[in-house]
Design a protein around this motif. Sequence first.
Motif: not given
Length: 123
Positions: A98-123
């Motif tokens: 993600v990023y935050y940007a202003e008209d004057g040229g300022f920009r800051a970039d960030y990265n975020y994670w979710g909490q996770g969700t379990q996927v289980t596939v049975s054979s």
Amino acid sequence: QVRLVESGGGLVQSGGSLRLSCEASTTIFRISAMAWYRQTPTTPRELVASITSGGKTNYTDSVKDRFTISRDNANTVSLQMNSLKPEDTATYYCNADVYYAEDGGFRADYNYWGQGTQVTVSS
């Protein structure tokens, strides 16, 4: 601050399908790219699929032709998982650049994670 909320995990038999969704809650940040990662207790977190704001996608080889990543809107990403295999069992995490940007040229970039969700596939 950006909050990523995942949904759609669960238990499915081999050959079945699941659809994961992730919604980013933010009022001031813009999202440039979103992705899904997965991790098991014995393997490092790995990239499963990613998609840019322009719709360019990338997949790890093991899921090509089975998984499809899509941007439902600017703040939501989904992962359609078909022909699931037991080796797809993992905790799946949503990730967003993600990023935050202003008209004057300022920009800051960030990265975020979710909490996770379990996927289980049975054979």
